[in-house]
Enzyme design. Structure first.
Site, PDB file in Angstrom:
ATOM      1  N   HIS A 183       1.730  13.643 -18.546  1.00 48.85           N
ATOM      2  CA  HIS A 183       1.693  15.079 -18.824  1.00 48.85           C
ATOM      3  C   HIS A 183       1.839  15.321 -20.326  1.00 48.85           C
ATOM      4  O   HIS A 183       2.924  15.161 -20.887  1.00 48.85           O
ATOM      5  CB  HIS A 183       2.809  15.766 -18.031  1.00 48.85           C
ATOM      6  CG  HIS A 183       2.788  17.248 -18.129  1.00 48.85           C
ATOM      7  ND1 HIS A 183       3.903  18.026 -18.022  1.00 48.85           N
ATOM      8  CD2 HIS A 183       1.761  18.101 -18.339  1.00 48.85           C
ATOM      9  CE1 HIS A 183       3.565  19.292 -18.148  1.00 48.85           C
ATOM     10  NE2 HIS A 183       2.264  19.363 -18.353  1.00 48.85           N
ATOM     11  N   SER A 199       0.074  19.730 -14.492  1.00 45.35           N
ATOM     12  CA  SER A 199       1.354  20.326 -14.859  1.00 45.35           C
ATOM     13  C   SER A 199       2.097  20.808 -13.625  1.00 45.35           C
ATOM     14  O   SER A 199       3.242  21.225 -13.718  1.00 45.35           O
ATOM     15  CB  SER A 199       1.140  21.492 -15.826  1.00 45.35           C
ATOM     16  OG  SER A 199       0.246  22.427 -15.268  1.00 45.35           O
ATOM     17  N   ASN A 248       8.389  21.777 -17.320  1.00 41.01           N
ATOM     18  CA  ASN A 248       7.937  23.061 -16.780  1.00 41.01           C
ATOM     19  C   ASN A 248       8.959  23.709 -15.850  1.00 41.01           C
ATOM     20  O   ASN A 248       8.996  24.931 -15.723  1.00 41.01           O
ATOM     21  CB  ASN A 248       6.593  22.905 -16.067  1.00 41.01           C
ATOM     22  CG  ASN A 248       5.461  22.845 -17.063  1.00 41.01           C
ATOM     23  OD1 ASN A 248       5.567  23.397 -18.163  1.00 41.01           O
ATOM     24  ND2 ASN A 248       4.384  22.172 -16.719  1.00 41.01           N
ATOM     25  N   GLU A 290       5.323  13.432 -20.757  1.00 39.33           N
ATOM     26  CA  GLU A 290       6.159  13.270 -19.566  1.00 39.33           C
ATOM     27  C   GLU A 290       5.419  12.303 -18.647  1.00 39.33           C
ATOM     28  O   GLU A 290       4.270  12.563 -18.264  1.00 39.33           O
ATOM     29  CB  GLU A 290       6.244  14.651 -18.887  1.00 39.33           C
ATOM     30  CG  GLU A 290       7.581  15.046 -18.386  1.00 39.33           C
ATOM     31  CD  GLU A 290       7.594  16.491 -17.832  1.00 39.33           C
ATOM     32  OE1 GLU A 290       6.552  17.180 -17.813  1.00 39.33           O
ATOM     33  OE2 GLU A 290       8.667  16.906 -17.401  1.00 39.33           O
TER      34      GLU A 290
HETATM   35  N1  CAA Z   1      -4.636  19.700 -34.390  1.00 40.80           N
HETATM   36  C1  CAA Z   1      -4.045  19.104 -35.437  1.00 40.80           C
HETATM   37  N2  CAA Z   1      -2.976  19.625 -36.068  1.00 40.80           N
HETATM   38  C2  CAA Z   1      -2.502  20.820 -35.633  1.00 40.80           C
HETATM   39  C3  CAA Z   1      -3.081  21.503 -34.526  1.00 40.80           C
HETATM   40  C4  CAA Z   1      -4.207  20.889 -33.901  1.00 40.80           C
HETATM   41  N3  CAA Z   1      -4.801  21.445 -32.841  1.00 40.80           N
HETATM   42  N4  CAA Z   1      -2.376  22.651 -34.316  1.00 40.80           N
HETATM   43  C5  CAA Z   1      -1.395  22.687 -35.230  1.00 40.80           C
HETATM   44  N5  CAA Z   1      -1.481  21.578 -36.018  1.00 40.80           N
HETATM   45  C6  CAA Z   1      -0.557  21.184 -37.102  1.00 40.80           C
HETATM   46  C7  CAA Z   1      -0.736  22.013 -38.351  1.00 40.80           C
HETATM   47  O1  CAA Z   1      -1.721  21.457 -39.174  1.00 40.80           O
HETATM   48  C8  CAA Z   1       0.652  21.935 -38.979  1.00 40.80           C
HETATM   49  O2  CAA Z   1       0.794  20.686 -39.647  1.00 40.80           O
HETATM   50  P1  CAA Z   1       1.888  20.479 -40.822  1.00 40.80           P
HETATM   51  O3  CAA Z   1       3.246  20.606 -40.171  1.00 40.80           O
HETATM   52  O4  CAA Z   1       1.627  19.100 -41.306  1.00 40.80           O
HETATM   53  O5  CAA Z   1       1.638  21.546 -41.803  1.00 40.80           O
HETATM   54  C9  CAA Z   1       1.564  21.921 -37.770  1.00 40.80           C
HETATM   55  O6  CAA Z   1       0.778  21.473 -36.668  1.00 40.80           O
HETATM   56  C10 CAA Z   1       2.112  23.282 -37.471  1.00 40.80           C
HETATM   57  O7  CAA Z   1       1.000  24.201 -37.280  1.00 40.80           O
HETATM   58  P2  CAA Z   1       0.863  25.619 -38.006  1.00 40.80           P
HETATM   59  O8  CAA Z   1       1.450  25.545 -39.395  1.00 40.80           O
HETATM   60  O9  CAA Z   1      -0.556  26.066 -37.845  1.00 40.80           O
HETATM   61  O10 CAA Z   1       1.649  26.615 -37.113  1.00 40.80           O
HETATM   62  P3  CAA Z   1       3.123  26.577 -36.621  1.00 40.80           P
HETATM   63  O11 CAA Z   1       4.060  25.957 -37.596  1.00 40.80           O
HETATM   64  O12 CAA Z   1       3.360  27.960 -36.146  1.00 40.80           O
HETATM   65  O13 CAA Z   1       3.050  25.617 -35.356  1.00 40.80           O
HETATM   66  C11 CAA Z   1       2.724  25.152 -33.096  1.00 40.80           C
HETATM   67  C12 CAA Z   1       2.168  25.857 -34.294  1.00 40.80           C
HETATM   68  C13 CAA Z   1       2.680  23.636 -33.310  1.00 40.80           C
HETATM   69  C14 CAA Z   1       1.809  25.520 -31.925  1.00 40.80           C
HETATM   70  C15 CAA Z   1       4.215  25.611 -32.871  1.00 40.80           C
HETATM   71  O14 CAA Z   1       4.274  27.005 -32.840  1.00 40.80           O
HETATM   72  C16 CAA Z   1       4.817  25.086 -31.612  1.00 40.80           C
HETATM   73  O15 CAA Z   1       5.300  23.960 -31.563  1.00 40.80           O
HETATM   74  N6  CAA Z   1       4.835  25.921 -30.543  1.00 40.80           N
HETATM   75  C17 CAA Z   1       5.334  25.543 -29.238  1.00 40.80           C
HETATM   76  C18 CAA Z   1       4.258  24.793 -28.511  1.00 40.80           C
HETATM   77  C19 CAA Z   1       4.709  24.369 -27.143  1.00 40.80           C
HETATM   78  O16 CAA Z   1       5.800  24.608 -26.694  1.00 40.80           O
HETATM   79  N7  CAA Z   1       3.802  23.700 -26.445  1.00 40.80           N
HETATM   80  C20 CAA Z   1       4.041  23.268 -25.111  1.00 40.80           C
HETATM   81  C21 CAA Z   1       3.292  24.142 -24.188  1.00 40.80           C
HETATM   82  S1  CAA Z   1       3.573  23.654 -22.517  1.00 40.80           S
HETATM   83  C22 CAA Z   1       2.304  22.621 -22.166  1.00 40.80           C
HETATM   84  O17 CAA Z   1       1.409  22.402 -22.915  1.00 40.80           O
HETATM   85  C23 CAA Z   1       2.344  21.910 -20.870  1.00 40.80           C
HETATM   86  C24 CAA Z   1       2.186  22.644 -19.637  1.00 40.80           C
HETATM   87  O18 CAA Z   1       2.161  22.013 -18.601  1.00 40.80           O
HETATM   88  C25 CAA Z   1       2.049  24.106 -19.555  1.00 40.80           C
END
Ligand code: CAA
Length: 280
Positions: A137, A116, A187, A149
């Site tokens: 990424h 990242s 990022n 990415e």
């Molecule tokens: N495996 C499979 N499915 C999953 C899962 C996993 N690990 N985690 C969540 N899900 C699924 C759930 O089953 C749910 O499915 P449905 O829509 O079919 O019901 C869906 O994802 C949403 O999950 P939740 O209902 O549990 O919770 P939520 O609606 O609050 O979503 C989230 C959780 C997906 C994490 C959401 O809050 C989100 O998109 N957050 C932002 C995440 C983000 O920005 N990530 C990027 C981080 S930066 C990075 O990773 C890179 C870096 O370099 C730092």
């Protein structure tokens, strides 16, 4: 196409899962047997969740699980067409891996890094065939987040970029290409926002919960910046900010003093049970 994944942490297990769900044979390599066992459990839980939600059939989950094998033996990666590394964010560790892969893999194998914050161009320079090194990424949680990415090192060939882009689509993800630069695109935009949210906490402007609620309800983000910091890991956020700050040599990227203190205290977010919130 045989895929290798090095590093069985959160990102490595997620990458292995999406690759196997797309029908690819995946070998996950990690030095630690317990880490491999944890990854197998995490993948099983995530697949079970997808089955329960009706996103995939139970038979599909079984097929994906059968396509994933694990090993502690590095040399077993020698028959892989693509190796994706998701190990610790340290240039020397990643460059060392690339040198070791160079020694065992075919000359046309592709090496992708899930970094990242590390320069792909510097990583590619570690290979005797630098044109085969590229960034893939992924975003956390990998099974859910649609974007990959694709980062082209200065040396990456057009053929490798085209292959990896097509492969990302075959994994059911949406690839978008960026040139190599500090923080790439996502990022560079996202980490300063999280850092500024941490500055707001540091200045005592509002509570953690209220800042998160403001960004959820006022900017329609799925989760607030402080909850997101806990999900990503505060050490990772600090790493990205330091890369931006030092790379661009621009004070606008200065890491928040509170972020530095939280990392020094070992409050890294979900993975340590405590960050801006507590997790049990
Ligand atoms: N495996 C499979 N499915 C999953 C899962 C996993 N690990 N985690 C969540 N899900 C699924 C759930 O089953 C749910 O499915 P449905 O829509 O079919 O019901 C869906 O994802 C949403 O999950 P939740 O209902 O549990 O919770 P939520 O609606 O609050 O979503 C989230 C959780 C997906 C994490 C959401 O809050 C989100 O998109 N957050 C932002 C995440 C983000 O920005 N990530 C990027 C981080 S930066 C990075 O990773 C890179 C870096 O370099 C730092």
């Amino acid at each position: 196409m045989k895929i290798g994944v090095i590093g069985a942490g959160t990102m490595g297990s997620g990458i292995a899962q999406v690759a196997a769900l797309a029908g690819f044979n995946v070998l996950v390599q990690d030095l630690s047997e317990p880490a491999l066992e944890r990854a197998t459990r995490t993948i099983g839980d995530s697949l079970a969740r997808m089955v329960k939600k009706g996103a995939i059939e139970a038979s599909k989950a079984d097929e994906a699980q059968a396509l994933i094998s694990t090993t502690t033996v590095f040399d077993l990666l020698d028959d892989r067409d693509l190796v994706i590394e998701a190990i610790v964010e340290k240039l020397e560790a990643k460059a060392g891996l690339i040198r070791r892969l160079d020694a065992i893999c075919r000359a046309d194998a592709i090496f992708a890094s899930n970094t990242s914050s590390i320069s792909l161009t510097e990583l590619a320079a570690a290979s005797a065939h630098p044109g085969r090194v590229i960034g893939m990424h992924f975003f956390n949680p990998v099974p859910v987040m649609q974007l990959v990415e694709i980062i082209r090192a200065l040396q990456t060939t057009d053929a490798v970029a085209a292959k990896v882009t097509a492969l990302t689509e075959a994994m059911g993800k949406t690839p978008r290409v960026s040139k190599d630069s500090y923080g790439f695109i996502v990022n560079r935009l996202m980490a300063p926002q999280i850092n500024e949210a941490i500055n707001c906490v540091h200045e005592g402007l509002a509570t953690v919960a209220d800042i998160d609620t403001m960004m959820k309800l006022g900017a329609n983000h799925p989760m607030g910046p402080l909850a997101l910091a806990d999900l990503i890991g505060l050490d990772v956020v600090l790493n990205i900010m330091e890369t931006l700050y030092q790379g661009f040599d621009d004070p606008k990227y200065r890491p928040s003093p509170l972020l530095k203190q939280m990392v020094a205290a070992g409050y890294l977010g979900r993975k340590t049970g405590k960050g801006f919130s507590e997790y049990r």
